[in-house]
Design a protein around this motif. Sequence first.
Motif, mmCIF file in Angstrom:
data_model
loop_
_atom_site.group_PDB
_atom_site.id
_atom_site.type_symbol
_atom_site.label_atom_id
_atom_site.label_comp_id
_atom_site.label_asym_id
_atom_site.label_seq_id
_atom_site.Cartn_x
_atom_site.Cartn_y
_atom_site.Cartn_z
ATOM 1 N N TRP A 111 0.853 -1.191 0.000
ATOM 2 C CA TRP A 111 0.000 0.000 0.000
ATOM 3 C C TRP A 111 0.884 1.234 0.000
ATOM 4 N N VAL A 113 0.719 5.709 0.780
ATOM 5 C CA VAL A 113 0.021 6.956 1.105
ATOM 6 C C VAL A 113 0.701 8.034 0.279
ATOM 7 N N ILE A 115 0.908 12.230 -0.777
ATOM 8 C CA ILE A 115 0.525 13.622 -0.519
ATOM 9 C C ILE A 115 0.743 14.366 -1.831
ATOM 10 N N VAL A 116 -0.334 14.968 -2.339
ATOM 11 C CA VAL A 116 -0.243 15.615 -3.651
ATOM 12 C C VAL A 116 0.145 17.084 -3.476
ATOM 13 N N VAL A 135 -7.751 10.382 2.528
ATOM 14 C CA VAL A 135 -7.464 10.211 3.958
ATOM 15 C C VAL A 135 -7.671 11.554 4.665
ATOM 16 N N ARG A 138 -5.517 16.555 0.538
ATOM 17 C CA ARG A 138 -4.226 16.360 -0.143
ATOM 18 C C ARG A 138 -3.532 15.042 0.217
ATOM 19 N N VAL A 139 -4.160 14.212 1.054
ATOM 20 C CA VAL A 139 -3.554 12.937 1.455
ATOM 21 C C VAL A 139 -4.463 11.785 1.021
ATOM 22 N N SER A 152 4.062 13.879 -6.584
ATOM 23 C CA SER A 152 3.503 13.709 -5.243
ATOM 24 C C SER A 152 4.545 13.061 -4.343
ATOM 25 N N LEU A 153 4.356 13.238 -3.043
ATOM 26 C CA LEU A 153 5.220 12.600 -2.059
ATOM 27 C C LEU A 153 4.644 11.212 -1.802
ATOM 28 N N VAL A 154 5.404 10.183 -2.136
ATOM 29 C CA VAL A 154 4.928 8.803 -2.029
ATOM 30 C C VAL A 154 5.533 8.161 -0.790
ATOM 31 N N LEU A 155 4.648 7.668 0.078
ATOM 32 C CA LEU A 155 5.086 7.172 1.380
ATOM 33 C C LEU A 155 4.551 5.776 1.620
ATOM 34 N N THR A 156 5.220 5.044 2.476
ATOM 35 C CA THR A 156 4.640 3.801 2.950
ATOM 36 C C THR A 156 5.123 3.572 4.380
ATOM 37 N N GLY A 157 4.574 2.573 5.021
ATOM 38 C CA GLY A 157 4.927 2.372 6.418
ATOM 39 C C GLY A 157 4.645 0.970 6.869
ATOM 40 N N VAL B 154 3.018 6.031 10.878
ATOM 41 C CA VAL B 154 4.405 6.434 10.634
ATOM 42 C C VAL B 154 4.805 6.002 9.231
ATOM 43 N N THR B 156 7.420 6.628 5.582
ATOM 44 C CA THR B 156 8.629 7.197 5.000
ATOM 45 C C THR B 156 8.605 6.934 3.515
#
Lengths: 263, 263
Positions: A111, A113, A115-116, A135, A138-139, A152-157, B154, B156
């Motif tokens: 998956w 997350v 942030i655009v 979410v 912008r998220v 976009s800032l592409v994140l995972t966790g 959390v 990254t």
Amino acid sequence: MPSENFAEKTAALRNLGPQRVWSLMISLFGDLAQGSGDVIEGPVLSAIMAALDVKPEAARVALHRLRNDGWITSTKVGRISHHMLSSKGRDESIGASPRIYADPPDAGEGWQVVIVPGNGTEDAEQMAVAGFTPVLPRVFAGPSGIIPPADSLVLTGGNVPSWLRDEIQPSDVQPDYIALQASLSDLDRALPKGTALSALETAVLRCLIVHNWRRLVLKHPLLPGALGDTRSPSHQCHIMVSELLARFPRPDLRKITLTDRTA
Amino acid sequence: MPSENFAEKTAALRNLGPQRVWSLMISLFGDLAQGSGDVIEGPVLSAIMAALDVKPEAARVALHRLRNDGWITSTKVGRISHHMLSSKGRDESIGASPRIYADPPDAGEGWQVVIVPGNGTEDAEQMAVAGFTPVLPRVFAGPSGIIPPADSLVLTGGNVPSWLRDEIQPSDVQPDYIALQASLSDLDRALPKGTALSALETAVLRCLIVHNWRRLVLKHPLLPGALGDTRSPSHQCHIMVSELLARFPRPDLRKITLTDRTA
């Protein structure tokens, strides 16, 4: 004709909200005649529609509307009408199929997350089409396999807190999922593995399942397993839809011709 | 007494905004007498304050205020006053030191984005104290080493888009960083590596640098390298502060006693 017993067992599914005939037909063609060149002959369509409790006149009106809207084309072969999805109807149907026939999400799948950027070029509707669930402003969250918007800032966790699962569940369709869950549970018990259904009954059953499922799942993106709630009505529906469609595979439409055409 | 040349070279730094005497004294004690039992003797303090252009009466008032507020304790040893940070003053000073004396962030160090629960228990101020910079409502960024609030999501990622760096720069202190950057650049040229300064001059120089830097960095958390903008005035200041403090290490206060006590 389907048995009275079958009609009784599928009654709950028939009574789930308004079932527009033209929309039922799209579900039917999408499920049984999506392939290139696939045809449903007039008498077969009539038999299925009758078994779905649709009056002949209502079926004719719906078919007329779908032809006018460019979804269905009909041609005469001898004295028999051949109905098929138009090229546009087939494209739409193929486009929706991955969502309708997706396997239930697995908790282990990836998956993301994202942030655009704040310049307003990405709106929630575009993001939903791409498969992202909102979410926060912008998220967005979605499966890792879909391509996020440029820049976009592409994140995972790792751990997903339960408040996140609660917040991003599709809440407006929740009551409909609860009702569908109840109907599918009844159906699952009434038609256990090994139940023998005729080709016509199978076509009707699949149409009812796909139609009621499609009405809900196409309203929101599918959450990746780790972000979804496995106890949620939507997830429970997903599991039962998958199991029932696998238990009653697509019937051979020619068998409906032989047994029900003259009914 | 410091040379006129030295006074001229540090003039820009002396003129950066209002320099409250009690606050200058805290910077001085924090930089030179933070250790347990560290003392600045009265004549040494007077010599440094005089070299900072603080009048004797203003220094006395500030010292009185700091004693009243519980920051400084003073004791007489023979005819000499011994001034030192109180236990509270020392704790505060030790608490602020990691931020003031941190090495400039490295682009390779870890970072995290956290989304906090929506129940309102985490406010932006608490998050700033913990070392997090606000990104969006409920979304914060910080170095990976700090512990996020319980029950937060959390995250990254890899590439950091430039809009994120722009959005999370501390904007309200930007003009002050631009002014500090100009002063430090002048200082860096005026006092190149190898410049010989007296112990008193070194104490004064360090106090001016630490004081002007401290006023700004304690207003916002330090961004991890990957999220910061290396061209930003705050990052450029950070590099110069680190270099200058390393170029002019803490002086031996006893040397000030010997050379300047009788001035």
